[in-house]
Design an enzyme around this catalytic site. Structure first.
Site, PDB file in Angstrom:
ATOM      1  N   HIS A 171     -28.180  17.239   5.296  1.00 31.03           N
ATOM      2  CA  HIS A 171     -27.884  17.243   3.856  1.00 31.03           C
ATOM      3  C   HIS A 171     -29.170  17.479   3.085  1.00 31.03           C
ATOM      4  O   HIS A 171     -30.250  17.064   3.507  1.00 31.03           O
ATOM      5  CB  HIS A 171     -27.187  15.960   3.407  1.00 31.03           C
ATOM      6  CG  HIS A 171     -27.992  14.705   3.538  1.00 31.03           C
ATOM      7  ND1 HIS A 171     -28.898  14.286   2.585  1.00 31.03           N
ATOM      8  CD2 HIS A 171     -28.010  13.750   4.511  1.00 31.03           C
ATOM      9  CE1 HIS A 171     -29.444  13.141   2.957  1.00 31.03           C
ATOM     10  NE2 HIS A 171     -28.932  12.800   4.128  1.00 31.03           N
TER      11      HIS A 171
ATOM     12  N   ASP B 186     -29.333  16.845  -0.404  1.00 27.01           N
ATOM     13  CA  ASP B 186     -29.498  15.915  -1.527  1.00 27.01           C
ATOM     14  C   ASP B 186     -30.330  14.728  -1.073  1.00 27.01           C
ATOM     15  O   ASP B 186     -30.383  14.403   0.124  1.00 27.01           O
ATOM     16  CB  ASP B 186     -28.142  15.462  -2.068  1.00 27.01           C
ATOM     17  CG  ASP B 186     -27.404  14.541  -1.116  1.00 27.01           C
ATOM     18  OD1 ASP B 186     -27.161  14.966   0.037  1.00 27.01           O
ATOM     19  OD2 ASP B 186     -27.064  13.413  -1.498  1.00 27.01           O
TER      20      ASP B 186
ATOM     21  N   ASP C  96     -35.214  12.407   5.331  1.00 23.25           N
ATOM     22  CA  ASP C  96     -33.802  12.162   5.029  1.00 23.25           C
ATOM     23  C   ASP C  96     -33.349  13.035   3.872  1.00 23.25           C
ATOM     24  O   ASP C  96     -33.388  12.613   2.732  1.00 23.25           O
ATOM     25  CB  ASP C  96     -33.635  10.679   4.695  1.00 23.25           C
ATOM     26  CG  ASP C  96     -32.195  10.295   4.416  1.00 23.25           C
ATOM     27  OD1 ASP C  96     -31.288  10.977   4.916  1.00 23.25           O
ATOM     28  OD2 ASP C  96     -31.993   9.305   3.687  1.00 23.25           O
TER      29      ASP C  96
ATOM     30  N   GLU D  36     -24.430  13.652   0.101  1.00 27.58           N
ATOM     31  CA  GLU D  36     -24.288  12.586   1.096  1.00 27.58           C
ATOM     32  C   GLU D  36     -24.794  11.249   0.557  1.00 27.58           C
ATOM     33  O   GLU D  36     -24.173  10.197   0.772  1.00 27.58           O
ATOM     34  CB  GLU D  36     -25.046  12.963   2.371  1.00 27.58           C
ATOM     35  CG  GLU D  36     -24.762  12.043   3.564  1.00 27.58           C
ATOM     36  CD  GLU D  36     -25.625  10.795   3.601  1.00 27.58           C
ATOM     37  OE1 GLU D  36     -25.241   9.823   4.275  1.00 27.58           O
ATOM     38  OE2 GLU D  36     -26.697  10.785   2.945  1.00 27.58           O
ATOM     39  N   GLU D  37     -25.923  11.277  -0.139  1.00 26.80           N
ATOM     40  CA  GLU D  37     -26.525  10.028  -0.603  1.00 26.80           C
ATOM     41  C   GLU D  37     -25.681   9.345  -1.680  1.00 26.80           C
ATOM     42  O   GLU D  37     -25.777   8.129  -1.858  1.00 26.80           O
ATOM     43  CB  GLU D  37     -27.933  10.284  -1.153  1.00 26.80           C
ATOM     44  CG  GLU D  37     -28.928  10.839  -0.144  1.00 26.80           C
ATOM     45  CD  GLU D  37     -29.329   9.851   0.939  1.00 26.80           C
ATOM     46  OE1 GLU D  37     -28.745   8.743   0.975  1.00 26.80           O
ATOM     47  OE2 GLU D  37     -30.200  10.175   1.749  1.00 26.80           O
TER      48      GLU D  37
ATOM     49  N   HIS E  62     -35.424   6.227   1.709  1.00 23.66           N
ATOM     50  CA  HIS E  62     -34.869   5.561   0.532  1.00 23.66           C
ATOM     51  C   HIS E  62     -35.896   4.723  -0.212  1.00 23.66           C
ATOM     52  O   HIS E  62     -35.581   4.175  -1.277  1.00 23.66           O
ATOM     53  CB  HIS E  62     -33.650   4.683   0.874  1.00 23.66           C
ATOM     54  CG  HIS E  62     -32.457   5.443   1.359  1.00 23.66           C
ATOM     55  ND1 HIS E  62     -31.181   4.929   1.303  1.00 23.66           N
ATOM     56  CD2 HIS E  62     -32.316   6.678   1.911  1.00 23.66           C
ATOM     57  CE1 HIS E  62     -30.320   5.810   1.788  1.00 23.66           C
ATOM     58  NE2 HIS E  62     -30.996   6.878   2.176  1.00 23.66           N
TER      59      HIS E  62
END
Length: 450
Positions: A90, A92, A123, A156-157, A423
């Protein structure tokens, strides 16, 4: 890394990979368009579209998904009669949080102490680059022996389910014999790991109201019901004294049977401050991979700076609940909402809003694809044996794909090992992990083709 043509090719491609990841990280592709311009996500999607086209993919398309974001799809045909492998990543990313907390700008890939720093570097923009490296290495060494479908998600996030709904509406699009999800990570850097379970997640927004408006705390405090105080009591009810999650009716006693995670290693990985205790009971792996876990993601209330002496009339919070395999996320949502309502004090008015959810996932590690990956990882990480671990995070698409394609084997690998700090501020990727996992994926595709 042992010397072999695939590994040598990947090593030679690393400068190009860094340049491409630099370009991709520069897009501020947070799929929350109240915070970041939608144009940033759209530009990242176009970049990926151009990259796939340049790589020889056909049927490359921007997919407008029901949540208002775009995913990117492409197909790379292999030999006639070959198996089909779906590669997922992903583009995003999470918001950068406090940009002042970053040592270097979050959207500028920066090399420091042997790692590449930037939001999305691990990520999961790095996961897309990993897929490209693997395919390029195979092309340079006899060709790609399978049909490849590539899907790169745009939300996705956010957990808004755009690609999930699109896949359900177009079930033939992502059909494959095996699916490689490039959005997990090794248990630690240098230890090849396949993730076999994912916790699901549900998001609930709670609002409490007690008064028609704020009141002077000197004149009314002590008898006037404070909405913020009520909210605090509700949030506190979600954890026991030791920090264990305690949602009424939700089992919190399951155990993990697999790779051990020592408290000492976890404290180091999580950067727990000296003297601060870990929360919950049982083994660390139990708490992370086998049991539910609640987190308060945010609270709407007056900031300390500028606060007035007032009794608050309303307060609001966003709550995340991670749920392990064996627990239905929809049922967990109902239990969470019922718990909040039951534990709201003083007859305060409470409302809950379900924001989104994803089901937990469990893979079958005895399948042929896992054996092919084990051999590939052993070659890419000499002296190491592939390990099986869980992951506390959620990838809702996994369950959607498992439901749509029950015969497909699903493997989860990726760049999000603990040092990556995904994150959080100062997210980074290890270029050595990127190199080795790209080699492993290339060798896996070759092994799996038979």
């Amino acid at each position: 890394m042992s010397s072999n043509p695939v590994a040598e090719t990947v090593a030679s491609l690393m400068p190009r990979a860094k340049a491409e990841l630099t370009e991709l990280v520069a897009f501020r592709s947070v799929a929350d368009f109240a915070q970041f311009p939608k144009s940033e996500s759209e530009a990242a999607a176009r970049w990926i579209t151009e990259a796939l086209t340049a790589e020889g993919f056909v049927d490359v398309a921007l997919l407008d998904t029901p949540d208002g974001t775009q995913s990117v799809y492409g197909y790379l045909p292999g030999p006639e009669g070959a198996k089909t492998v779906l590669l997922y990543a992903h583009y995003d990313v999470q918001p950068p949080l406090d940009e002042a907390g970053w040592t270097t700008p979050p959207f500028e890939l920066t090399e420091r102490d042997g790692r590449w720093y930037g939001r999305g570097s691990a990520d999961c923009k790095g996961g897309f680059i990993m897929h490209l490296l693997a395919l390029r290495a195979l092309k340079a060494n006899g060709g790609v022996p399978v049909n490849v479908k590539m899907i790169v998600e745009g939300s996705e996030e956010q957990g808004t389910g755009g690609l999930e709904r699109y896949a359900e509406q177009h079930p033939e699009l992502l059909a494959a014999d095996t699916i490689v999800i490039g959005d997990a990570g090794n248990f630690r850097a240098g230890l090849p790991t396949v993730t076999t379970i994912l916790r699901g997640m549900t998001l609930v927004r709670v609002q409490i109201a007690t008064l028609e408006g704020n009141l002077h705390s000197g004149q009314f405090g002590g008898a006037a019901p404070d909405a913020l105080a009520a909210l605090i009591r509700v949030l506190d009810s979600l954890r026991a004294a030791d920090g264990s999650t305690t949602v009424d009716g939700l089992d919190s006693s399951a155990t993990w049977d697999g790779l051990e995670y020592t408290e000492e290693q976890f404290r180091s990985d999580a950067r727990v401050l000296d003297g601060v205790e870990l929360t919950g009971g049982g083994a660390v792996a139990d708490r992370l991979w086998a049991r539910p876990a609640v987190s308060v993601l945010g609270i709407d209330c007056p900031p300390v700076v500028g606060a007035t002496p007032s009794v608050q009339s309303t307060a609001r919070a966003l709550i995340s609940l991670r749920v392990p395999p064996g627990v239905d996320a929809a049922e967990a949502t109902k239990l969470l909402q019922a718990h909040i309502e039951a534990h709201t004090p003083w007859g305060a008015r409470v409302s809950t809003e379900h924001i989104g959810q994803g089901q937990p996932f469990r893979a079958d590690p005895t399948s042929p694809a896992y054996r092919a990956m084990a051999d590939a990882m052993a070659a890419a990480y000499p002296g190491e044996t592939m390990q099986y671990a869980g992951q506390g995070g959620s990838i809702p698409l996994c369950n959607t794909l498992a439901g749509l394609y029950p015969r497909a084997e699903i493997l989860l690998i990726g760049l999000s090992e603990p040092e990556a700090q995904i994150h959080a501020v100062n997210e980074s990727v290890s270029p050595e992990e990127l190199e080795r996992l790209s080699v492993a994926e290339a060798l896996f595709l070759r092994n799996y083709a038979g």
